[in-house]
Scaffold this motif. Structure first.
Motif, PDB file in Angstrom:
ATOM      1  N   ARG A  64       0.913  -1.113  -0.162  1.00 26.65           N
ATOM      2  CA  ARG A  64      -0.045   0.078   0.125  1.00 26.65           C
ATOM      3  C   ARG A  64       0.988   1.044  -0.068  1.00 26.65           C
ATOM      4  O   ARG A  64       2.102   1.009   0.290  1.00 26.65           O
ATOM      5  N   GLY A 119      -7.060  -1.760  -5.513  1.00 22.20           N
ATOM      6  CA  GLY A 119      -6.569  -1.119  -4.313  1.00 22.20           C
ATOM      7  C   GLY A 119      -7.587   0.200  -3.936  1.00 22.20           C
ATOM      8  O   GLY A 119      -8.135   0.891  -4.909  1.00 22.20           O
ATOM      9  N   LYS A 120      -7.723   0.627  -2.676  1.00 28.79           N
ATOM     10  CA  LYS A 120      -8.614   1.438  -2.426  1.00 28.79           C
ATOM     11  C   LYS A 120      -7.985   3.005  -2.761  1.00 28.79           C
ATOM     12  O   LYS A 120      -7.041   2.898  -3.211  1.00 28.79           O
ATOM     13  N   GLN A 126      -4.713   4.985  -6.441  1.00 33.91           N
ATOM     14  CA  GLN A 126      -5.323   3.803  -5.758  1.00 33.91           C
ATOM     15  C   GLN A 126      -3.968   3.025  -5.201  1.00 33.91           C
ATOM     16  O   GLN A 126      -2.890   3.151  -5.646  1.00 33.91           O
ATOM     17  N   ASP A 127      -4.181   2.641  -3.947  1.00 32.56           N
ATOM     18  CA  ASP A 127      -3.001   1.619  -3.365  1.00 32.56           C
ATOM     19  C   ASP A 127      -2.813   0.687  -4.483  1.00 32.56           C
ATOM     20  O   ASP A 127      -3.572  -0.143  -5.295  1.00 32.56           O
ATOM     21  N   ASP A 132     -11.589  -2.953  -0.133  1.00 31.40           N
ATOM     22  CA  ASP A 132     -10.724  -1.689  -0.899  1.00 31.40           C
ATOM     23  C   ASP A 132     -11.967  -1.447  -2.028  1.00 31.40           C
ATOM     24  O   ASP A 132     -12.239  -0.144  -2.370  1.00 31.40           O
ATOM     25  N   GLN A 154     -14.748   0.868  -0.268  1.00 30.91           N
ATOM     26  CA  GLN A 154     -14.368   2.109   0.084  1.00 30.91           C
ATOM     27  C   GLN A 154     -14.293   3.002  -1.240  1.00 30.91           C
ATOM     28  O   GLN A 154     -14.715   4.011  -1.411  1.00 30.91           O
TER      29      GLN A 154
END
Lengths: 523, 523
Positions: free
Chosen positions: B175, B406-407, B463-464, B487, B490
């Motif tokens: 992340r 990724g979130k 994004q992560d 993720d 969110q």
């Protein structure tokens, strides 16, 4: 390395160590030790040996053609390097040979997609190409199987995946930290241990699961299912293979079964669970061999030169067999290549060992250390009776390697306090190569246990874990790529040095007290 | 996400930001924002949507049946959720459809082993099962190809693997750290950048390699080779797919080609290099579709309710197409599922947006952002002429998502200083969900660029990274398992909130100055 169901336990009391004695009574020549390092680091053949064991011989499942190729090749190679008495020595009856001749599996509905998987060891083929619907079986216990009665005829059974993959925030590979090594070095046995409640519970669950799987297998046969797709885990295209295989000549019939990459298996299950018809196309062909049911070890020697000591033997070894879904690079072509390289180095260095040095490449380790256990029983002692054969007193030491491809960081003294100062001394020239640690700890899971079980001094080295536990051990990705050349070279030199030291020492290595006979111990 | 050959460059000067103005002039209702969060976090359907896009629709290669299934399903699903004007809208001519109907490859000598691989996109099948010997082609340049003349007839060509796998000491997934996010937030454009000598060199090497590959492909055809096995890298059973595919209706003939797991490809190469005859069994069947050469985008709307503003549009989108070796979960079912979930949340929350909200699921992104580029050209402006269509002035904003699963940690302002304080304000309710960062940086590689290219305010979220760059992007392991539900939830809530804010604001989002016409810019 075999996965053993219980941790091995230490129950040896400590007496005072005797480091000052360690360096006494050896004719090991520092010039020879320097030659060993030079040969092993600058003219290594360990990667070439590893290439032949993995890529050329192929997967080396117990009883397979790949293992036969490895028998023939290692015997010839050891002989070519100047070893004597090279033999492919039968140890007794193992079971059926088995090889894969074709393996193809794909999803053909709701759309086409090839799937990653391989036949489970010793399962039959499909007898031609099948196209069948699937049924997901999710029974949690034997009673739960009832609801599937009458629903499995001519279907492909999908079994659940215990641990679905997910994005992984931990690296696959690692090396031992200084702290971890220090902890091992500081280890003190605390008397006989008993399994924790968690361990007892885990053992119970494994036993229940095993019984459940046996009942399921019977039911799938009796219900007329066409085949089974299962998954033992993994991720990223890597899948694990399982044990519990029907290799016995009189094993009862089982269905064709494939062990699948979890991502593929999970997709099939999600689709079927959503009520979407899933069709599988499957064609596997496997071949059983029942003419020779024997298992074998490969042995070869560098004869001792000391009149008095040459009847004594220093042994080194690792297991030659592997699982079938890859070429068994880290489990255990690495160990075999290193042990072979160690004797090659000794020959190339012109070593004249006082004791005889004998390399053994074990068979059928993965099914229960069969090769080494039976070698020990045939040559040294049966742990069930502890009647000692004459050679028992002649074995100076046995060194084993079977924890992957990581370099050697030290050695497990296996609760044998007398060897600690000796090993500490032998490790001194390897401090700059990362090998410094002697631990009294036991380690389990592989062939040194066969020696330890009859009171012989058998040892396994401490190796950097790399990605052995996470990626390669018993997977379809245990391939040549996983062998770092520098690690294998370091290990080869260190093993050659240990074996040389053990062969030159006035005394055999100290032993632990003889264990009591264990009549229940089957070998 | 498409891999673009050059980094995008920032050349916008900074003026004073105006944070105090950000909160002014909006009718966004805090109660509605709370409803959005509640709906998206507590009654999410994003994983169900992702399951349909990935597992049920399947791989969604441009022009494939899987993409057609996704067109039909998303149009219906958006309509079922209450969106209007749902359409599968053609954007122009793309090229041929292509699907895999069978894929099987194994090594049959020196022993049997199934191999992991898949047909390269838009390559023909083998016309039945082949069993052929291999030749490894290692030419470093065009002249180096000469030595293979006359040696390839009826052979399977093995191409080299650029980056052999090895034990991996870095985690696949990560992340963004606070430090990395702060660095993005602190970013100040420094005027037009030029490519570094390293970047220029890399571009030159890519061009040379590409030319070389084209020459090789022609030669393999003219020499009568039977098929090609190549590998673009990967590890552990994961392999990457490549671009440069012959999808044009008039593309010249190429050979059957499979993209292989590097471990398998490397074993074949090592064996062949050692002079050991390698035989491959290969059967692939692929299907071309040439009746409909058009490409499509899926669009649907939530109509605006403000008399004055409802002719203005807030757009959100991601690309629906994927590569073919997996189900395109992170590239880009994730982005589509999140954008679909965002409009579902808005409908379920009873939002009455002042502006019209339009979702677009782009086609043919992977071959060059074709779906979005042509949508922009058809509806807003052609960057080659910069003649603006009437809708150009009506677009309030476009939000894109296409950097994996990724979130959301923030948003790229794409050099648009005017939006910075607005986005900073909109992010405030998401600080406790990890999204805080507005960066002036550009980001490239995906469909917001099509809007940016004609001076429209198009944005991609930060994004992560998770394991997008290492494991899933354009691989056979871009599967549902790679989608962390938390993720996706969110991101869905955050996007819904941004779109709602943009739809309720008095003014459209600020724009950068209109770019000059770029006659060379082909869309």
């Amino acid at each position: 390395m075999k996965v053993l169901p219980l941790i091995t336990l230490v129950g040896v009391s400590l007496a005072a160590a005797a480091p000052a004695l360690a360096q006494q009574g050896t004719k090991a020549d520092p010039a020879v030790l320097a030659k060993i390092k030079d040969e092993g680091l600058n003219r290594s053949k360990v990667m070439e040996t590893a290439f032949y064991l993995t890529d050329v011989c192929g997967p080396r499942l117990a009883g397979s053609e790949g293992l036969s190729r490895a028998h023939a090749w290692t015997k010839k190679q050891l002989t070519d390097w100047g070893l004597t008495n090279a033999e492919v020595e039968p140890w007794g009856t193992f079971g059926r040979g088995w090889d894969i001749e074709k393996s193809y599996v794909a999803m053909t509905a709701p759309y086409y997609h090839t799937l990653i998987g391989a036949p489970k060891a010793w399962t039959p083929g499909t007898n031609g190409a099948l196209k069948k619907q699937v049924v997901v079986v999710k029974a949690r216990n034997v009673a739960g199987l009832d609801e599937y009665k009458g629903r499995l005829k001519d279907k492909i059974v999908l079994l659940e995946v215990a641990n679905p993959p997910q994005p992984n925030f931990e690296p696959d590979a690692r090396r031992h930290t200084d702290e971890a090594l220090q902890k091992m070095a500081d280890y003190k046995p605390e008397g006989p241990l008993t399994a924790t409640p968690q361990q007892q519970q885990a053992t119970k669950q494994r036993q229940e699961l095993s019984a459940m799987r046996a009942r399921m297998a019977d039911m799938f046969v009796s219900e007329g299912a066409a085949a089974i797709l299962s998954s033992r885990g993994g991720s990223d295209g890597t899948f694990f293979t399982s044990n519990g295989a029907p290799y016995a000549a009189d094993a009862k019939p089982v269905l064709p079964e494939l062990e699948m990459a979890p991502e593929d298996q999970l997709r099939l299950i999600r689709l079927a669970d959503a009520g979407i018809p899933v069709e599988i196309e499957l064609e596997t062909r496997t071949k059983f061999q029942t003419q020779d049911l024997k298992g074998y070890n490969v042995v070869a020697e560098i004869p001792g030169t000391d009149k008095k000591l040459k009847s004594e033997v220093v042994m080194l070894g690792g297991h030659l067999d592997s699982w079938h879904a890859a070429t068994g690079a880290t489990d255990n072509a690495a160990g075999c290549a290193i042990m072979m390289e160690a004797v090659r180095i000794l020959k190339a260095s012109g070593v004249q060992p006082r004791r005889t040095i004998r390399i053994a490449l074990w068979g059928e380790e993965e099914q229960g250390l069969f090769g080494s256990r039976n070698y020990v029983k045939n040559h040294f002692a049966d742990p069930a009776t502890m009647k000692l054969l004459p050679a028992h007193e002649k074995l100076a030491a046995y060194f084993n390697l079977d924890n992957g491809a990581g370099k050697i960081r030290g050695v497990y003294a296996q609760g044998n306090e007398g060897v600690v100062p000796i090993f500490q001394d032998w490790l001194k020239p390897f401090a700059d190569m990362g090998a410094t640690t002697v631990t009294l700890r036991n380690t389990g899971g592989t062939d040194h246990l066969s020696f330890d079980a009859v009171g012989l001094p058998g040892f396994q080295f401490i190796q950097d874990p790399l990605d052995y536990g996470t990626r390669t051990h018993h997977t379809n990705m245990d391939t040549y790529e996983r062998l770092p050349a520098d690690d294998l070279k370091q290990a080869s030199v260190l093993v050659a040095s240990f074996v040389y030291q053990a062969a030159m020492r006035d005394q055999k290595l100290p032993r632990k007290p003889l264990p009591a006979a264990k009549p229940e111990n089957k070998s």
